[in-house]
Write a protein that holds these residues in place. Structure first.
Motif, PDB file in Angstrom:
ATOM      1  N   ALA A 224       0.800  -1.329  -0.239  1.00 56.55           N
ATOM      2  CA  ALA A 224       0.309   0.000  -0.088  1.00 56.55           C
ATOM      3  C   ALA A 224       0.656   1.451  -0.120  1.00 56.55           C
ATOM      4  CB  ALA A 224      -0.877   0.018   1.396  1.00 56.55           C
ATOM      5  N   GLY A 225       2.319   0.766  -0.231  1.00 57.54           N
ATOM      6  CA  GLY A 225       3.295   2.401  -0.147  1.00 57.54           C
ATOM      7  C   GLY A 225       3.593   2.895   1.082  1.00 57.54           C
ATOM      8  N   GLY A 226       3.607   1.884   2.280  1.00 55.17           N
ATOM      9  CA  GLY A 226       4.053   2.077   3.652  1.00 55.17           C
ATOM     10  C   GLY A 226       5.350   1.127   3.136  1.00 55.17           C
ATOM     11  N   LYS A 227       6.257   1.859   4.441  1.00 59.90           N
ATOM     12  CA  LYS A 227       6.981   1.885   4.849  1.00 59.90           C
ATOM     13  C   LYS A 227       7.594   1.166   6.101  1.00 59.90           C
ATOM     14  CE  LYS A 227      12.123   2.722   4.865  1.00 59.90           C
ATOM     15  NZ  LYS A 227      13.162   4.476   5.290  1.00 59.90           N
ATOM     16  N   ILE A 228       7.832  -0.109   6.341  1.00 54.85           N
ATOM     17  CA  ILE A 228       7.883  -0.973   8.178  1.00 54.85           C
ATOM     18  C   ILE A 228      10.209  -1.121   8.292  1.00 54.85           C
ATOM     19  CG2 ILE A 228       8.098  -2.791   7.402  1.00 54.85           C
ATOM     20  CD1 ILE A 228       5.714  -3.603   9.881  1.00 54.85           C
ATOM     21  N   THR A 229      10.292  -0.861   9.846  1.00 54.17           N
ATOM     22  CA  THR A 229      12.045  -0.571   9.823  1.00 54.17           C
ATOM     23  C   THR A 229      11.196  -1.476  11.300  1.00 54.17           C
ATOM     24  OG1 THR A 229      12.321   0.788  10.877  1.00 54.17           O
ATOM     25  CG2 THR A 229      12.527   0.949   8.368  1.00 54.17           C
TER      26      THR A 229
END
Ligand code: IPD
Ligand code: CA
Ligand code: CA
Length: 272
Positions: A224-229
């Motif tokens: 969905a275009g998000g980012k996870i770190t």
């Protein structure tokens, strides 16, 4: 999307039916490690159902799940298909008959998250994604918010199993409160990731989660275009649990986003 994603969605819907039928009877509640870390007979029942049903959908797949002693990533899991399951994410909400609690199914291919399905039975919301094919809510394409931190509300997890992690989370929440439109907590990590993926909130952070708490939602969010770190801004290893910082497209790269590393350094790692 691949045919098997639709079959996994059906399995998640059937799991949701088991969960919906649970209330009114004995839930069989037990406490696990730490404070307010519960398991019920329904967590076990749903995991047993899913391991049987998903095995039919992807014969030969391996399994990692929160319950029934299946919670470690093993060397053989690096190859082929691996299901990473949280039968009920949000068990404490479930016990109190409160939304959200979800069934979460991540599917790894050769050690990397490849697809995710998250089903919220109370609201009949089905979130799904396959790598490269986009993310969907009830069949409609979803995108994370393009708004900045100041345009969004944020979610945090309360780390119910650890008072010291809770205390640090509240400090981080205090900093976010002044930079965004408000901080909320739902009680389900996977649901939080889906809320970020669908643009309802700007992001979500929590200090310690199991692999099953973000295996499905991370694919849905990224598609969905998000980012996870992690808290240090590193990509997740997907070999075990981690703290996570998940943000929408608009907040990834927003210079107003707080540095999360000092918060992780502040936590003494105590459980209970
Ligand atoms: C929990 C939920 C909660 C998070 C906890 C998790 P469970 O999972 O995701 O939001 O704060 O850290 O353990 O135990 O309900 O499956
Ligand atoms: Ca969980
Ligand atoms: Ca669970």
């Amino acid at each position: 999307m691949d045919r098997i994603i639709y079959e996994i969605e059906d399995a998640a819907r059937q799991a949701g039916e088991i969960i919906r039928m649970a209330h009114g009877g004995e839930l069989g509640i037990e406490n696990k490690e730490g404070k307010a870390n519960f398991v019920t007979k329904y967590d076990r029942k749903v995991q047993e159902f899913l391991t049987r049903r998903l095995q039919e959908i992807v014969p030969g797949a391996r399994f990692l799940g929160e319950e029934n002693g299946m919670d470690r990533f093993l060397p053989g899991d690096e190859e082929g298909y691996l299901f990473v399951i949280d039968p009920i994410d949000g068990t404490t909400n479930f016990i109190h008959n409160m939304h959200p609690h979800v069934t979460s199914i991540g599917l790894f291919r050769d050690g990397k998250p490849w697809a995710g399905v998250v089903y919220a039975p109370v609201t009949d919301q089905m979130f799904s994604a396959q790598r490269g094919e986009g993310a969907y809510e009830n069949g409609k394409r979803i995108h994370s918010s393009t708004g900045k931190l100041s345009d969004n509300i944020m979610l945090t997890g309360t780390s119910g199993f650890s008072m010291s992690a809770f205390a640090v989370s509240q400090k981080a929440a205090y900093e976010f409160q002044s930079r965004c439109q408000g901080v909320r907590s739902t009680g389900s990590a996977e649901y939080n990731l889906c809320m970020t993926a669908s643009g309802r909130v700007g992001g979500y952070f929590e200090m310690k989660l199991g692999l099953w708490d973000f295996a499905a939602g991370s694919v849905i969010l990224e598609e969905a275009g998000g980012k996870i770190t992690d808290y240090y801004g590193n990509p997740l290893t997907y070999r075990g649990g981690s703290g996570i910082v998940a943000v929408c497209e608009g907040i990834a790269g927003d210079e107003n986003m707080p540095d999360m590393a000092p918060y992780m350094d502040m936590w003494d790692g105590r459980i209970g």
